[in-house]
Design a protein around this motif. Structure first.
Motif, PDB file in Angstrom:
ATOM      1  N   LYS A  73       0.947  -1.107  -0.125  1.00 25.61           N
ATOM      2  CA  LYS A  73      -0.122   0.288  -0.074  1.00 25.61           C
ATOM      3  C   LYS A  73       0.891   0.844  -0.194  1.00 25.61           C
ATOM      4  O   LYS A  73       1.766   1.019   0.986  1.00 25.61           O
ATOM      5  CB  LYS A  73      -0.876  -0.109   0.864  1.00 25.61           C
ATOM      6  N   LEU A  74       0.575   2.034  -1.264  1.00 24.74           N
ATOM      7  CA  LEU A  74       1.436   3.776  -0.911  1.00 24.74           C
ATOM      8  C   LEU A  74       1.427   4.044   0.091  1.00 24.74           C
ATOM      9  O   LEU A  74      -0.151   4.786   0.677  1.00 24.74           O
ATOM     10  CB  LEU A  74       1.618   3.494  -2.274  1.00 24.74           C
ATOM     11  N   LYS A  77      -0.373   8.923  -1.182  1.00 17.12           N
ATOM     12  CA  LYS A  77      -0.322   9.086  -2.794  1.00 17.12           C
ATOM     13  C   LYS A  77      -0.782  10.161  -3.176  1.00 17.12           C
ATOM     14  O   LYS A  77      -1.257  10.805  -2.766  1.00 17.12           O
ATOM     15  CB  LYS A  77      -1.877   8.179  -2.942  1.00 17.12           C
ATOM     16  N   LEU A  82       2.023   7.158  -8.940  1.00 11.47           N
ATOM     17  CA  LEU A  82       2.357   5.404  -9.243  1.00 11.47           C
ATOM     18  C   LEU A  82       4.056   5.510 -10.448  1.00 11.47           C
ATOM     19  O   LEU A  82       4.057   4.302 -10.612  1.00 11.47           O
ATOM     20  CB  LEU A  82       1.064   5.065  -9.892  1.00 11.47           C
ATOM     21  N   HIS A 100      -0.845  -3.756 -10.684  1.00 16.68           N
ATOM     22  CA  HIS A 100      -1.204  -2.391 -10.002  1.00 16.68           C
ATOM     23  C   HIS A 100      -2.470  -2.915  -9.516  1.00 16.68           C
ATOM     24  O   HIS A 100      -3.634  -3.459 -11.082  1.00 16.68           O
ATOM     25  CB  HIS A 100      -1.381  -1.330 -11.090  1.00 16.68           C
ATOM     26  N   LEU A 102      -6.634  -3.049  -7.544  1.00 16.78           N
ATOM     27  CA  LEU A 102      -7.716  -2.670  -6.888  1.00 16.78           C
ATOM     28  C   LEU A 102      -8.410  -3.164  -5.346  1.00 16.78           C
ATOM     29  O   LEU A 102      -8.234  -4.723  -6.200  1.00 16.78           O
ATOM     30  CB  LEU A 102      -8.942  -2.780  -8.036  1.00 16.78           C
ATOM     31  N   TYR A 105      -4.415  -3.866  -0.866  1.00 19.29           N
ATOM     32  CA  TYR A 105      -3.131  -2.797  -1.772  1.00 19.29           C
ATOM     33  C   TYR A 105      -3.186  -2.562  -2.787  1.00 19.29           C
ATOM     34  O   TYR A 105      -4.271  -2.732  -3.537  1.00 19.29           O
ATOM     35  CB  TYR A 105      -2.214  -3.389  -0.932  1.00 19.29           C
ATOM     36  N   ASP A 106      -2.104  -1.583  -3.069  1.00 22.44           N
ATOM     37  CA  ASP A 106      -2.642  -0.206  -4.426  1.00 22.44           C
ATOM     38  C   ASP A 106      -1.884  -1.669  -5.511  1.00 22.44           C
ATOM     39  O   ASP A 106      -1.984  -1.386  -7.248  1.00 22.44           O
ATOM     40  CB  ASP A 106      -1.756   0.645  -3.805  1.00 22.44           C
ATOM     41  N   TYR A 107      -0.392  -2.751  -4.747  1.00 24.68           N
ATOM     42  CA  TYR A 107       0.499  -3.128  -5.599  1.00 24.68           C
ATOM     43  C   TYR A 107       0.447  -4.927  -5.445  1.00 24.68           C
ATOM     44  O   TYR A 107       0.466  -4.603  -3.748  1.00 24.68           O
ATOM     45  CB  TYR A 107       1.523  -2.810  -6.252  1.00 24.68           C
TER      46      TYR A 107
END
Length: 152
Positions: A73-74, A77, A82, A100, A102, A105-107
């Motif tokens: 998780k960034l 943001k 990104l 990437h 949804l 987590y972001d990644y």
């Protein structure tokens, strides 16, 4: 969606099993000549159904006995783009895939390491120092089975 006939699907199934197969070998298995099979493979490549043929290495034999999936998780943001995170994480050789996603987590990253202490070093010194890296969740791969793709 691209329309494929049964012959196209048969070719794709054979290539998915072994991408090294020649057009002649595939043709023998499905009842086509080598030139007919080659033309179909070429067409499937030209229209983008076949994007690439890849070399798959045996990680264990190369000394990479641990595979870990990381959810990242960034933390910031907006302050870090990104693209900056993706560029930096893609430069780490032990990171095999960067997705990437949804959700929580972001990644999602696939990371290989020689052992758990090696993974810890990669995590602390490389991944956690990335621009924008925040919360991380690790899942160690226990076993993996290759499933056939959705080629009907």
């Amino acid at each position: 969606m691209i329309e494929l006939d049964d012959t196209d699907r048969a070719i794709l199934r054979h290539l998915a099993t072994d991408a090294r197969l020649s057009a002649g070998a595939i043709g023998k298995r499905i009842g086509l000549s080598q030139p007919q099979t080659w033309r179909r493979i070429n067409r499937l490549t030209e229209i983008g159904v076949i994007r690439t043929r890849r070399l798959v290495l045996d990680r264990d034999k190369l000394g990479f006995g641990v595979t870990v999936f990381l959810g990242v998780k960034l933390a910031t943001k907006g302050r870090v783009s990104l693209e900056d995170f993706e560029r930096a994480v893609s430069a780490i050789p032990e990171v095999q895939t960067v997705e990437h996603v949804l959700g929580l987590y972001d990644y999602r990253l696939r990371v290989v390491a020689r052992d758990i202490p090696d993974f810890e070093r990669i995590l602390r010194r490389r991944i956690m120092t990335l621009p924008g890296a925040g919360e991380v969740e690790a899942n160690v791969l226990l076993s993996e089975e290759r499933l056939e793709g959705p080629i009907g």
